[in-house]
Scaffold this motif. Structure first.
Motif, short mmCIF file in Angstrom:
data_model
loop_
_atom_site.label_atom_id
_atom_site.label_comp_id
_atom_site.label_asym_id
_atom_site.label_seq_id
_atom_site.Cartn_x
_atom_site.Cartn_y
_atom_site.Cartn_z
N LYS A 1 0.81 -1.12 -0.06
CA LYS A 1 0.01 0.01 -0.03
C LYS A 1 0.92 1.30 -0.01
O LYS A 1 1.64 1.29 0.88
CB LYS A 1 -0.89 0.08 1.31
CG LYS A 1 -1.89 -1.00 1.30
CD LYS A 1 -3.04 -0.85 2.43
CE LYS A 1 -2.48 -1.31 3.86
NZ LYS A 1 -2.11 -2.64 4.11
N ILE A 2 0.61 2.05 -0.72
CA ILE A 2 1.30 3.47 -1.14
C ILE A 2 0.48 4.48 -0.75
O ILE A 2 -0.71 4.55 -1.47
CB ILE A 2 1.99 3.52 -2.41
CG1 ILE A 2 3.18 2.55 -2.45
CG2 ILE A 2 2.63 4.92 -2.63
CD1 ILE A 2 3.86 2.53 -3.89
N VAL A 3 0.60 5.60 0.00
CA VAL A 3 -0.20 6.70 0.13
C VAL A 3 0.54 7.80 -0.46
O VAL A 3 1.46 8.19 -0.10
CB VAL A 3 -0.80 6.91 1.57
CG1 VAL A 3 -1.49 5.88 2.00
CG2 VAL A 3 0.56 6.97 2.41
N CYS A 4 -0.45 8.70 -1.26
CA CYS A 4 0.37 9.91 -1.96
C CYS A 4 -0.53 10.94 -1.19
O CYS A 4 -1.62 11.35 -1.90
CB CYS A 4 -0.03 9.85 -3.39
SG CYS A 4 0.80 8.31 -4.12
N LEU A 5 -0.02 11.74 -0.33
CA LEU A 5 -0.72 12.81 0.19
C LEU A 5 -0.08 14.20 -0.10
O LEU A 5 1.09 14.56 -0.23
CB LEU A 5 -0.60 12.80 1.61
CG LEU A 5 -0.79 11.47 2.43
CD1 LEU A 5 -0.78 11.21 3.93
CD2 LEU A 5 -2.25 11.07 2.19
N GLY A 6 -1.12 15.06 -0.44
CA GLY A 6 -0.74 16.63 -0.93
C GLY A 6 -1.22 17.52 0.09
O GLY A 6 -2.10 17.15 0.92
N ASP A 7 -0.70 18.58 0.22
CA ASP A 7 -0.93 19.53 1.14
C ASP A 7 -2.25 20.05 1.29
O ASP A 7 -3.13 19.96 0.39
CB ASP A 7 -0.12 21.10 0.62
CG ASP A 7 1.26 21.24 1.06
OD1 ASP A 7 1.60 20.06 1.81
OD2 ASP A 7 1.92 21.86 0.68
N MET A 8 -2.70 20.48 2.38
CA MET A 8 -4.07 20.74 2.97
C MET A 8 -4.31 22.37 3.03
O MET A 8 -3.35 22.89 3.48
CB MET A 8 -4.56 20.36 4.12
CG MET A 8 -4.35 18.74 4.00
SD MET A 8 -4.65 17.79 5.75
CE MET A 8 -3.43 18.31 6.47
N PHE A 9 -5.06 22.89 2.63
CA PHE A 9 -5.17 24.48 2.24
C PHE A 9 -6.01 25.18 3.37
O PHE A 9 -6.84 24.39 3.91
CB PHE A 9 -5.24 25.00 0.79
CG PHE A 9 -4.18 24.54 -0.11
CD1 PHE A 9 -2.74 24.32 0.30
CD2 PHE A 9 -4.85 24.36 -1.43
CE1 PHE A 9 -1.81 24.05 -0.69
CE2 PHE A 9 -3.64 24.05 -2.48
CZ PHE A 9 -2.33 23.69 -2.04
N GLU A 10 -5.93 26.38 3.56
CA GLU A 10 -6.75 27.18 4.37
C GLU A 10 -6.65 27.01 5.65
O GLU A 10 -7.84 26.72 6.42
CB GLU A 10 -8.30 27.08 3.59
CG GLU A 10 -8.39 27.81 2.39
CD GLU A 10 -10.02 27.85 1.83
OE1 GLU A 10 -10.59 28.40 2.42
OE2 GLU A 10 -10.08 27.36 0.90
N LEU A 11 -5.67 26.42 6.27
CA LEU A 11 -5.49 26.01 7.72
C LEU A 11 -4.94 27.18 8.51
O LEU A 11 -5.02 26.94 9.69
CB LEU A 11 -4.66 24.71 7.72
CG LEU A 11 -5.32 23.50 7.27
CD1 LEU A 11 -4.42 22.10 7.37
CD2 LEU A 11 -6.87 23.41 7.75
N GLY A 12 -4.58 28.13 7.89
CA GLY A 12 -4.17 29.44 8.37
C GLY A 12 -2.94 28.93 9.79
O GLY A 12 -2.17 28.36 9.33
N GLN A 13 -3.01 29.47 10.71
CA GLN A 13 -1.96 29.58 11.76
C GLN A 13 -1.89 27.91 12.25
O GLN A 13 -0.71 27.32 12.98
CB GLN A 13 -2.02 30.40 13.06
CG GLN A 13 -3.25 30.04 13.86
CD GLN A 13 -3.54 31.06 14.94
OE1 GLN A 13 -2.91 32.06 15.04
NE2 GLN A 13 -4.59 30.53 16.03
N ASP A 14 -2.82 27.03 11.87
CA ASP A 14 -2.84 25.67 12.35
C ASP A 14 -2.05 24.84 11.21
O ASP A 14 -2.12 23.65 11.37
CB ASP A 14 -4.27 25.29 12.66
CG ASP A 14 -4.89 25.76 13.84
OD1 ASP A 14 -4.20 25.94 14.86
OD2 ASP A 14 -5.92 26.35 13.73
N ALA A 15 -1.68 25.27 10.25
CA ALA A 15 -1.42 24.54 9.01
C ALA A 15 0.00 23.63 9.33
O ALA A 15 -0.05 22.38 9.14
CB ALA A 15 -0.80 25.46 7.87
N ARG A 16 0.89 24.36 10.03
CA ARG A 16 1.98 23.25 10.49
C ARG A 16 1.84 22.15 11.59
O ARG A 16 2.16 21.03 11.18
CB ARG A 16 3.24 24.42 11.11
CG ARG A 16 4.34 23.57 11.37
CD ARG A 16 5.33 24.28 12.04
NE ARG A 16 6.04 25.22 10.97
CZ ARG A 16 6.92 25.27 10.24
NH1 ARG A 16 7.44 23.81 10.45
NH2 ARG A 16 7.26 26.18 9.56
#
Length: 427
Positions: free
Chosen positions: A337-352
């Motif tokens: 099983k391989i997972v390919c995960l892209g960035d999640m947007f609109e998270l503001g200061q919680d992004a990191r």
């Protein structure tokens, strides 16, 4: 021009358009404005392309008997939609939530269409422009309207409800979506609950997932129809059977086998069953509608590519939906099983923090390899030897093209701006 006068003109036309590239004969064109365009400058072209009228809000473009000058074209569109909704006087079902809105809308539409002439939001046209366009696509032949509502800040759902005037409503869930605009998870709950605020009282009904304690708590004073897993206090009991590979459920001794993956889709199926039951659709037709629905548009699609099975869930992503997708994919019986995960947007200061949380979760599960794509994931601290980080899609693409991936299950998920479905051409 008053809304009723504009409505008289609208009723002479076939449909509404805001894009001259999609104008059809006898459309009514609304000259909307954006950051990089002014619809007024396209009004004459709209008329030349076949529009019957062009609604503009700048005097200099009022050069034809077919151009109608208003104070604000967007507000005119919204007021027209409100007037048309009152004119039709039909039941309107409103739908919002952090995850699963469009899939749920499609399931409800498929189910109610078994008995009624229904009109529903096309795609995800669910904002301050899309909702009016959805209402204006309804006609006297429409018996039930289904309106999806999206939001990324406070007061948006409340505003959309004033336009659509829904009689029924449902919130799919409260998740970590648009945290930047809503101001955190509590802000998400407050913002989405504006639909509850509108629907409580005045003979309006809220559909409630009884397995969600937030929904139960927020609707104690409402006229509500509660559905969910077996509970004598619910209006309708719907049981979850399994989700491997697809979600199976049952109610009234009737088993329903869907084409949707993930136990997180159970509630989306359950509300479609509940609405079918409430609106007196025959059980066999509810079953046929749900079993006949096949997801498209990068939403939980199962794609066979050579010897690989791909779960394409790349339409959008937030921490809540990402977590659910990972936990579900972890149950896949395929050892590769391989997972390919892209960035999640609109998270503001919680992004990191949220990207790190998802990275830690993905690494902890039984995946052969975890691929992180995008600047946010690239900045995460990841030390596992089964993971790779790519700052750009092109870097990710090069790795895939140079890898021999066979007999593997692959999950692809990321926010819409990442457009990870592009990788299908290289697997």
């Amino acid at each position: 021009m008053k809304p009723e006068q504009l409505h008289t003109l609208f009723m002479q036309c076939n449909s509404v358009s805001t894009d001259t590239r999609k104008i059809e004969k006898n459309d009514i064109f609304f000259a909307l404005k954006g950051d990089n365009f002014n619809g007024n400058s396209y009004a004459q072209q709209a008329l030349e392309n076949g529009a019957k009228y062009a609604i503009i809000d700048e005097e200099e473009y009022n050069t034809s008997p077919k151009t109608i000058l208003v104070d604000n074209a967007l507000q005119a569109l919204q007021q027209l939609a409100y007037f048309h909704r009152k004119y039709l006087s039909i039941p309107i079902i409103a739908l919002t939530g952090s995850n699963g809105k469009t899939t749920t809308k499609e399931l409800i539409h498929a189910t109610l269409s078994q008995k009624y002439k229904t009109t529903a939001t096309v795609g995800n046209l669910n904002n301050h422009i899309g909702v009016p366009l959805t209402l204006l696509s309804m006609s006297k032949s429409t018996e039930i309207g289904i309106v999806e509502m999206g939001a990324n800040h406070q007061k948006e759902i409340a505003f959309l409800c004033t336009i659509a005037q829904p009689d029924f409503g449902y919130i799919t869930n409260f998740g970590k979506a648009h945290l930047e605009g809503f101001g955190g998870v509590k802000g998400v709950i407050k913002g989405k609950s504006e639909m509850y605020d509108y629907l409580i009282g005045d003979n309006k009904t809220i559909f409630v997932n009884g397995d969600d304690p937030i929904q139960i708590e927020k609707t104690t004073c409402a006229d509500r129809f509660v559905f969910g897993k077996t509970n004598p206090d619910f209006n309708l009991n719907i049981d979850f059977i399994e989700a491997l590979p697809f979600v199976k459920s049952s109610y009234n001794s009737l088993e329903i086998k869907s084409h949707l993956i993930g136990d997180y889709n159970f509630s989306n199926i359950a509300v479609a069953i509940a609405m079918g039951y409430y609106f007196k659709v025959d059980d066999k037709n509810i079953k046929a509608a749900i079993e006949g629905y096949v997801p498209t548009n990068n939403r939980s699609q199962i794609i066979e590519r050579h010897s690989n099975e791909i779960v394409l869930d790349a339409y959008n992503a937030n921490p809540s939906s990402m977590e659910a997708a990972l936990l579900n994919f972890d149950k896949s019986p395929n050892p590769e099983k391989i997972v390919c995960l892209g960035d999640m947007f609109e998270l503001g200061q919680d992004a990191r923090k949220e990207h790190q949380n998802i990275a830690d979760l993905a690494i902890s599960l039984s995946f052969t390899k975890v691929l992180f794509i995008g600047e946010n994931f690239f900045d995460s601290k990841i030390t596992s030897d089964k993971s790779l980080q790519f700052k750009s899609f092109n870097d990710f693409k090069v790795w895939v093209m140079n890898s021999n991936i066979e007999n593997t299950s692959i999950l692809i998920k990321g926010s819409r701006g990442m457009a990870l479905e592009r990788i299908l051409d290289f697997i």
